[in-house]
Design a protein around this motif. Structure first.
Motif, PDB file in Angstrom:
ATOM      1  N   GLY A 152      92.802  58.407 161.344  1.00  0.00           N
ATOM      2  CA  GLY A 152      92.682  56.962 161.460  1.00  0.00           C
ATOM      3  C   GLY A 152      92.974  56.262 160.146  1.00  0.00           C
ATOM      4  O   GLY A 152      93.607  55.202 160.113  1.00  0.00           O
ATOM      5  N   LEU A 153      92.506  56.842 159.047  1.00  0.00           N
ATOM      6  CA  LEU A 153      92.782  56.293 157.715  1.00  0.00           C
ATOM      7  C   LEU A 153      94.270  56.269 157.436  1.00  0.00           C
ATOM      8  O   LEU A 153      94.820  55.261 156.966  1.00  0.00           O
ATOM      9  N   TRP A 154      94.951  57.363 157.720  1.00  0.00           N
ATOM     10  CA  TRP A 154      96.380  57.475 157.397  1.00  0.00           C
ATOM     11  C   TRP A 154      97.252  56.593 158.282  1.00  0.00           C
ATOM     12  O   TRP A 154      98.352  56.213 157.892  1.00  0.00           O
ATOM     13  N   ARG A 155      96.762  56.297 159.480  1.00  0.00           N
ATOM     14  CA  ARG A 155      97.554  55.435 160.372  1.00  0.00           C
ATOM     15  C   ARG A 155      97.648  54.012 159.840  1.00  0.00           C
ATOM     16  O   ARG A 155      98.589  53.281 160.151  1.00  0.00           O
ATOM     17  N   ASN A 156      96.657  53.605 159.061  1.00  0.00           N
ATOM     18  CA  ASN A 156      96.659  52.266 158.456  1.00  0.00           C
ATOM     19  C   ASN A 156      96.917  51.190 159.516  1.00  0.00           C
ATOM     20  O   ASN A 156      97.866  50.416 159.430  1.00  0.00           O
ATOM     21  N   SER A 157      96.012  51.145 160.506  1.00  0.00           N
ATOM     22  CA  SER A 157      96.203  50.242 161.645  1.00  0.00           C
ATOM     23  C   SER A 157      95.782  48.801 161.363  1.00  0.00           C
ATOM     24  O   SER A 157      95.776  47.971 162.269  1.00  0.00           O
ATOM     25  N   GLY A 158      95.408  48.507 160.141  1.00  0.00           N
ATOM     26  CA  GLY A 158      95.012  47.154 159.799  1.00  0.00           C
ATOM     27  C   GLY A 158      93.529  46.887 159.913  1.00  0.00           C
ATOM     28  O   GLY A 158      93.069  45.760 159.660  1.00  0.00           O
ATOM     29  N   TYR A 159      92.743  47.894 160.289  1.00  0.00           N
ATOM     30  CA  TYR A 159      91.302  47.726 160.386  1.00  0.00           C
ATOM     31  C   TYR A 159      90.662  47.832 159.003  1.00  0.00           C
ATOM     32  O   TYR A 159      91.172  48.494 158.109  1.00  0.00           O
ATOM     33  N   ARG A 160      89.524  47.178 158.849  1.00  0.00           N
ATOM     34  CA  ARG A 160      88.695  47.403 157.683  1.00  0.00           C
ATOM     35  C   ARG A 160      87.991  48.743 157.870  1.00  0.00           C
ATOM     36  O   ARG A 160      87.514  49.053 158.962  1.00  0.00           O
ATOM     37  N   ILE A 161      87.932  49.532 156.813  1.00  0.00           N
ATOM     38  CA  ILE A 161      87.355  50.874 156.906  1.00  0.00           C
ATOM     39  C   ILE A 161      86.158  50.960 155.968  1.00  0.00           C
ATOM     40  O   ILE A 161      86.298  50.834 154.746  1.00  0.00           O
ATOM     41  N   LEU A 162      84.991  51.165 156.545  1.00  0.00           N
ATOM     42  CA  LEU A 162      83.758  51.278 155.780  1.00  0.00           C
ATOM     43  C   LEU A 162      83.354  52.741 155.710  1.00  0.00           C
ATOM     44  O   LEU A 162      83.201  53.400 156.740  1.00  0.00           O
ATOM     45  N   ASP A 163      83.211  53.256 154.500  1.00  0.00           N
ATOM     46  CA  ASP A 163      82.790  54.638 154.280  1.00  0.00           C
ATOM     47  C   ASP A 163      81.268  54.678 154.336  1.00  0.00           C
ATOM     48  O   ASP A 163      80.579  54.066 153.509  1.00  0.00           O
ATOM     49  N   LEU A 164      80.719  55.412 155.308  1.00  0.00           N
ATOM     50  CA  LEU A 164      79.270  55.397 155.492  1.00  0.00           C
ATOM     51  C   LEU A 164      78.534  56.053 154.330  1.00  0.00           C
ATOM     52  O   LEU A 164      77.385  55.707 154.051  1.00  0.00           O
ATOM     53  N   GLY A 165      79.173  57.001 153.657  1.00  0.00           N
ATOM     54  CA  GLY A 165      78.546  57.580 152.473  1.00  0.00           C
ATOM     55  C   GLY A 165      78.350  56.552 151.384  1.00  0.00           C
ATOM     56  O   GLY A 165      77.295  56.506 150.732  1.00  0.00           O
ATOM     57  N   GLN A 166      79.368  55.712 151.181  1.00  0.00           N
ATOM     58  CA  GLN A 166      79.254  54.654 150.191  1.00  0.00           C
ATOM     59  C   GLN A 166      78.229  53.613 150.620  1.00  0.00           C
ATOM     60  O   GLN A 166      77.445  53.110 149.792  1.00  0.00           O
ATOM     61  N   GLU A 167      78.205  53.275 151.903  1.00  0.00           N
ATOM     62  CA  GLU A 167      77.240  52.291 152.392  1.00  0.00           C
ATOM     63  C   GLU A 167      75.809  52.802 152.204  1.00  0.00           C
ATOM     64  O   GLU A 167      74.909  52.040 151.832  1.00  0.00           O
TER      65      GLU A 167
END
Length: 281
Positions: A152-167
Motif C-alpha cells: 500500500g505504501l509503494w502504490r502511493n495512492s494519495g492517502y495519508r499514511i499514519l505509522d502506528l508505531g510512531q503514533e
C-alpha cells in the motif's frame, strides 16, 4: 517423537530471524502463516512455539511462556503497520468507519488504544481481507500490516499514511512490541532440552541477521521488491530484542488494553527458564 512445530510469520519483517535459522539435525517443522493464523494454531495446539501477536499472548497467557530476548518491536515508526486515511489525523476520526485487516490482532488493539483512549474517539469498525481498494471503498480509513502495508505504501495512492508505531511513541514515549516468541506451556514442561537448543539457534540466527543483513535484504527484495536503501531503513527501525525497554512498553500496552476491556487485567509476562548465558554459545 513428533517434531516441534515452529510458527513463522509470512511477512518480510521476520526475515532477520528466520533467514539464518539452522534447523539441520533438529526435530522441528516450520509452519509459515499470517499472524492471526499463527495465533489460532497456537491456541488449538497445532503449533508448539513461535512468534504470535503480543495481544494473543495476553488473551491466554497462562497457557504460554515466552522465549527471552525475542520479539518484533520498534521504538518509533515500525514501518509496516499503517492506517491509510483520506488526509485525517487520528484525532479527526471520532465517528469514522475504519476497516481493520483480518491478519492482525496486536495492531488492531493498538489502533483502538490510540483512537479510544488517547483520542477519545468512538469509530465504527469493520474487519476485512487486506485489500486497500476494497477497504477504502467501504470505510474512511484502513489498517494494514506487514507486506500488505508495504504494498500500500509503494502504490502511493494519495492517502495519508499514519505509522502506528510512531503514533504510539508520540503519546507514550515507549517502545511497542508487536509479536513475542511464545511456547505452549506443556511443551515447555516436557521438551526442555530441545527448546534450549532451538533457543540457541534462534539467538545465533538473530546475531547473524544483525551482523550481515545483506542476504536478508536480497531475500526481501526477491519476495516483495523495493531497493537496498529502503530495506536498510526498514530493518534498522525494527528490534528483535525483548529486554527492559521492550517489556516496559509491552506492560503499558497490556495495561491500556485492559482499561478498554480488550484484555484481561494483570497480564503476567512469564519467561522460559533457561540456563544463564545459554544464548551466548
Amino acid at each position: 517423537m513428533k517434531p516441534i512445530r515452529i510458527g513463522k510469520i509470512s511477512f518480510t519483517n521476520i526475515l532477520p530471524i528466520y533467514h539464518y535459522f539452522d534447523q539441520r539435525g533438529t526435530q522441528v517443522e516450520l509452519i509459515p502463516q499470517v499472524p492471526t493464523q499463527l495465533n489460532r494454531g497456537m491456541a488449538k495446539g497445532e503449533i508448539d512455539m513461535g512468534p504470535i501477536s503480543s495481544f494473543a499472548y495476553a488473551e491466554t497467557y497462562p497457557d504460554y511462556v515466552l522465549m527471552p530476548d525475542l520479539s518484533i518491536s520498534a521504538t518509533g515508526p515500525v514501518g509496516s503497520i499503517f492506517l491509510f486515511t483520506r488526509g485525517e489525523e487520528l484525532a479527526d476520526l471520532h465517528q469514522a468507519r475504519i476497516a481493520l485487516t483480518n491478519t492482525s490482532a496486536s495492531s488492531v488493539a493498538l489502533l483502538r488504544i490510540l483512537l479510544e483512549k488517547f483520542a477519545g474517539a468512538k469509530p465504527e469498525y469493520v474487519t476485512m481481507d487486506p485489500c486497500l481498494d476494497d477497504m477504502m471503498n467501504r470505510a474512511d480509513a484502513a489498517l494494514l500490516i506487514g507486506d500488505d502495508a508495504l504494498k500500500g505504501l509503494w502504490r502511493n495512492s494519495g492517502y495519508r499514511i499514519l505509522d502506528l508505531g510512531q503514533e504510539w511513541y508520540n503519546r507514550t514515549g515507549m517502545s511497542m512490541t508487536y509479536a513475542v516468541w511464545a511456547v505452549r506451556r506443556e511443551i515447555a514442561e516436557t521438551r526442555t532440552a530441545e527448546l534450549e537448543e532451538i533457543f540457541v539457534r534462534f539467538m545465533k540466527a538473530k546475531e547473524k541477521g544483525q551482523r550481515d543483513p545483506r542476504p536478508v535484504i536480497r531475500e526481501a527484495m526477491r519476495q516483495l521488491g523495493g531497493d537496498v536503501p529502503f530495506w536498510d531503513r526498514y530493518y534498522d527501525g525494527l528490534s528483535y530484542d525483548l529486554r527492559e525497554k521492550e517489556i516496559a512498553g509491552l506492560k503499558a500496552y497490556y495495561r491500556y488494553g485492559a482499561e478498554l476491556g480488550l484484555l484481561p487485567p494483570d497480564v503476567q509476562i512469564c519467561m522460559l527458564d533457561l540456563p544463564a548465558g545459554l544464548g551466548m554459545r
